[in-house]
Design a protein around this motif. Sequence first.
Motif, PDB file in Angstrom:
ATOM      1  N   GLN A   1      -0.519   6.894  -4.805  1.00  0.00           N
ATOM      2  CA  GLN A   1       0.210   7.533  -5.902  1.00  0.00           C
ATOM      3  C   GLN A   1      -0.458   8.852  -6.296  1.00  0.00           C
ATOM      4  O   GLN A   1       0.043   9.565  -7.163  1.00  0.00           O
ATOM      5  N   LYS A   2      -1.565   9.170  -5.637  1.00  0.00           N
ATOM      6  CA  LYS A   2      -2.257  10.436  -5.857  1.00  0.00           C
ATOM      7  C   LYS A   2      -1.916  11.400  -4.722  1.00  0.00           C
ATOM      8  O   LYS A   2      -1.925  11.012  -3.558  1.00  0.00           O
ATOM      9  N   ARG A   3      -1.656  12.623  -5.064  1.00  0.00           N
ATOM     10  CA  ARG A   3      -1.315  13.628  -4.050  1.00  0.00           C
ATOM     11  C   ARG A   3      -2.448  13.812  -3.041  1.00  0.00           C
ATOM     12  O   ARG A   3      -2.212  14.119  -1.868  1.00  0.00           O
ATOM     13  N   SER A   4      -3.666  13.592  -3.468  1.00  0.00           N
ATOM     14  CA  SER A   4      -4.826  13.786  -2.600  1.00  0.00           C
ATOM     15  C   SER A   4      -5.012  12.661  -1.589  1.00  0.00           C
ATOM     16  O   SER A   4      -5.847  12.766  -0.681  1.00  0.00           O
ATOM     17  N   GLN A   5      -4.238  11.564  -1.736  1.00  0.00           N
ATOM     18  CA  GLN A   5      -4.369  10.430  -0.819  1.00  0.00           C
ATOM     19  C   GLN A   5      -3.000  10.018  -0.281  1.00  0.00           C
ATOM     20  O   GLN A   5      -2.480   8.960  -0.619  1.00  0.00           O
ATOM     21  N   PRO A   6      -2.395  10.862   0.547  1.00  0.00           N
ATOM     22  CA  PRO A   6      -1.051  10.576   1.063  1.00  0.00           C
ATOM     23  C   PRO A   6      -1.012   9.345   1.974  1.00  0.00           C
ATOM     24  O   PRO A   6      -1.996   9.031   2.654  1.00  0.00           O
ATOM     25  N   PHE A   7       0.121   8.673   1.952  1.00  0.00           N
ATOM     26  CA  PHE A   7       0.341   7.490   2.789  1.00  0.00           C
ATOM     27  C   PHE A   7       0.584   7.918   4.234  1.00  0.00           C
ATOM     28  O   PHE A   7       1.220   8.939   4.492  1.00  0.00           O
ATOM     29  N   ARG A   8       0.102   7.120   5.172  1.00  0.00           N
ATOM     30  CA  ARG A   8       0.324   7.378   6.585  1.00  0.00           C
ATOM     31  C   ARG A   8       0.979   6.152   7.224  1.00  0.00           C
ATOM     32  O   ARG A   8       0.594   5.019   6.942  1.00  0.00           O
ATOM     33  N   LEU A   9       1.952   6.397   8.063  1.00  0.00           N
ATOM     34  CA  LEU A   9       2.585   5.313   8.796  1.00  0.00           C
ATOM     35  C   LEU A   9       1.622   4.756   9.839  1.00  0.00           C
ATOM     36  O   LEU A   9       0.593   5.359  10.127  1.00  0.00           O
ATOM     37  N   THR A  10       1.958   3.605  10.392  1.00  0.00           N
ATOM     38  CA  THR A  10       1.124   2.962  11.396  1.00  0.00           C
ATOM     39  C   THR A  10       0.902   3.888  12.591  1.00  0.00           C
ATOM     40  O   THR A  10       1.859   4.430  13.151  1.00  0.00           O
ATOM     41  N   ARG A  11      -0.345   4.072  12.968  1.00  0.00           N
ATOM     42  CA  ARG A  11      -0.658   4.920  14.115  1.00  0.00           C
ATOM     43  C   ARG A  11      -0.424   4.142  15.407  1.00  0.00           C
ATOM     44  O   ARG A  11      -0.867   3.000  15.542  1.00  0.00           O
ATOM     45  N   MET A  12       0.265   4.767  16.343  1.00  0.00           N
ATOM     46  CA  MET A  12       0.544   4.134  17.631  1.00  0.00           C
ATOM     47  C   MET A  12       0.279   5.123  18.759  1.00  0.00           C
ATOM     48  O   MET A  12       0.827   6.216  18.774  1.00  0.00           O
ATOM     49  N   SER A  13      -0.581   4.707  19.675  1.00  0.00           N
ATOM     50  CA  SER A  13      -0.884   5.523  20.846  1.00  0.00           C
ATOM     51  C   SER A  13      -0.480   4.734  22.080  1.00  0.00           C
ATOM     52  O   SER A  13      -1.025   3.655  22.341  1.00  0.00           O
TER      53      SER A  13
ATOM     54  N   ALA B   1      10.163   3.375  18.130  1.00  0.00           N
ATOM     55  CA  ALA B   1      11.305   3.601  17.242  1.00  0.00           C
ATOM     56  C   ALA B   1      11.581   2.375  16.374  1.00  0.00           C
ATOM     57  O   ALA B   1      11.938   2.505  15.193  1.00  0.00           O
ATOM     58  N   ARG B   2      11.410   1.178  16.936  1.00  0.00           N
ATOM     59  CA  ARG B   2      11.647  -0.050  16.167  1.00  0.00           C
ATOM     60  C   ARG B   2      10.658  -0.174  15.017  1.00  0.00           C
ATOM     61  O   ARG B   2      11.039  -0.523  13.889  1.00  0.00           O
ATOM     62  N   VAL B   3       9.384   0.119  15.290  1.00  0.00           N
ATOM     63  CA  VAL B   3       8.368   0.050  14.239  1.00  0.00           C
ATOM     64  C   VAL B   3       8.689   1.046  13.124  1.00  0.00           C
ATOM     65  O   VAL B   3       8.617   0.710  11.939  1.00  0.00           O
ATOM     66  N   ARG B   4       9.067   2.260  13.502  1.00  0.00           N
ATOM     67  CA  ARG B   4       9.405   3.262  12.482  1.00  0.00           C
ATOM     68  C   ARG B   4      10.632   2.826  11.675  1.00  0.00           C
ATOM     69  O   ARG B   4      10.672   2.977  10.449  1.00  0.00           O
ATOM     70  N   ARG B   5      11.631   2.269  12.343  1.00  0.00           N
ATOM     71  CA  ARG B   5      12.820   1.780  11.643  1.00  0.00           C
ATOM     72  C   ARG B   5      12.446   0.671  10.658  1.00  0.00           C
ATOM     73  O   ARG B   5      12.900   0.673   9.509  1.00  0.00           O
ATOM     74  N   GLU B   6      11.609  -0.248  11.087  1.00  0.00           N
ATOM     75  CA  GLU B   6      11.197  -1.357  10.218  1.00  0.00           C
ATOM     76  C   GLU B   6      10.351  -0.865   9.053  1.00  0.00           C
ATOM     77  O   GLU B   6      10.458  -1.386   7.930  1.00  0.00           O
ATOM     78  N   GLU B   7       9.527   0.151   9.299  1.00  0.00           N
ATOM     79  CA  GLU B   7       8.729   0.713   8.204  1.00  0.00           C
ATOM     80  C   GLU B   7       9.644   1.347   7.149  1.00  0.00           C
ATOM     81  O   GLU B   7       9.421   1.169   5.941  1.00  0.00           O
ATOM     82  N   LEU B   8      10.660   2.064   7.590  1.00  0.00           N
ATOM     83  CA  LEU B   8      11.592   2.670   6.643  1.00  0.00           C
ATOM     84  C   LEU B   8      12.394   1.602   5.915  1.00  0.00           C
ATOM     85  O   LEU B   8      12.622   1.697   4.694  1.00  0.00           O
ATOM     86  N   ASP B   9      12.823   0.565   6.637  1.00  0.00           N
ATOM     87  CA  ASP B   9      13.551  -0.535   5.997  1.00  0.00           C
ATOM     88  C   ASP B   9      12.688  -1.188   4.919  1.00  0.00           C
ATOM     89  O   ASP B   9      13.166  -1.487   3.811  1.00  0.00           O
ATOM     90  N   GLY B  10      11.419  -1.410   5.231  1.00  0.00           N
ATOM     91  CA  GLY B  10      10.526  -2.035   4.273  1.00  0.00           C
ATOM     92  C   GLY B  10      10.345  -1.190   3.027  1.00  0.00           C
ATOM     93  O   GLY B  10      10.388  -1.702   1.900  1.00  0.00           O
ATOM     94  N   PHE B  11      10.161   0.117   3.216  1.00  0.00           N
ATOM     95  CA  PHE B  11       9.945   0.999   2.071  1.00  0.00           C
ATOM     96  C   PHE B  11      11.162   1.028   1.152  1.00  0.00           C
ATOM     97  O   PHE B  11      11.037   0.891  -0.072  1.00  0.00           O
ATOM     98  N   VAL B  12      12.348   1.187   1.730  1.00  0.00           N
ATOM     99  CA  VAL B  12      13.558   1.254   0.916  1.00  0.00           C
ATOM    100  C   VAL B  12      13.836  -0.087   0.238  1.00  0.00           C
ATOM    101  O   VAL B  12      14.236  -0.138  -0.932  1.00  0.00           O
ATOM    102  N   GLU B  13      13.591  -1.184   0.954  1.00  0.00           N
ATOM    103  CA  GLU B  13      13.786  -2.509   0.343  1.00  0.00           C
ATOM    104  C   GLU B  13      12.859  -2.691  -0.854  1.00  0.00           C
ATOM    105  O   GLU B  13      13.260  -3.189  -1.907  1.00  0.00           O
ATOM    106  N   GLY B  14      11.610  -2.275  -0.685  1.00  0.00           N
ATOM    107  CA  GLY B  14      10.670  -2.372  -1.797  1.00  0.00           C
ATOM    108  C   GLY B  14      11.057  -1.467  -2.949  1.00  0.00           C
ATOM    109  O   GLY B  14      10.956  -1.851  -4.121  1.00  0.00           O
TER     110      GLY B  14
END
Length: 214
Positions: A86-98, A110-123
Amino acid sequence: MKKTAKVPVEKAAKALLVKHACPVPFHEVRTRFLGNIATPEMSVSPLQVIKGLWGGELPVVDSMDELNNLLEVLVQGLWNELTQHQKRSQPFRLTRMSMAATAANLGRYARVRREELDGFVEGLFHGEDAIDLPERAHEAVGHLGQLRAMMAGICDLVARDPQADDRTKLETTFKHVRELSRIMETEINAVVLSCTRARRQMLEGTPTARPTIH
């Protein structure tokens, strides 16, 4: 007395979710928690959110100590750690995938990113069909909806052609998805910061313009 090393919060949370057969993957749990932290709905209870991961009830445990450990890791650990974004100095990062540029990996990415967005909006919506959001958050949620559709489209393409082996095209698409991931992070952080600022102003008694989003 020999000291034991403290297990990192994310590692401990992942292990517990697997142990208790949580149907929601960890990457989606993170973003769902973040959405719940950001939501303008003031009635959010971390305990109820955690129950929601298992369909509304806490998982069956063998002892009270096991239950306390589960709640400590998910609430005192993961949830509280995510509130720092919630602080501008500590931005959230999505799951890193290499991963290598293959069709299967592209679909997973793409599935992980879709699920991450679904989770955020649901919350963020916290079970509501519509919520009042500050203007910047309202705009960002619209962008996230478009990005979510792009990720779903990539998943569909890979499902239709799982043996795609044009490495040049795959590498180009991977590059685009990584670029879109950075945009997702920007928009998620915009929602979190906008809602945090609006909530603070509301508590201080300062009115803010908040459109309703459906």
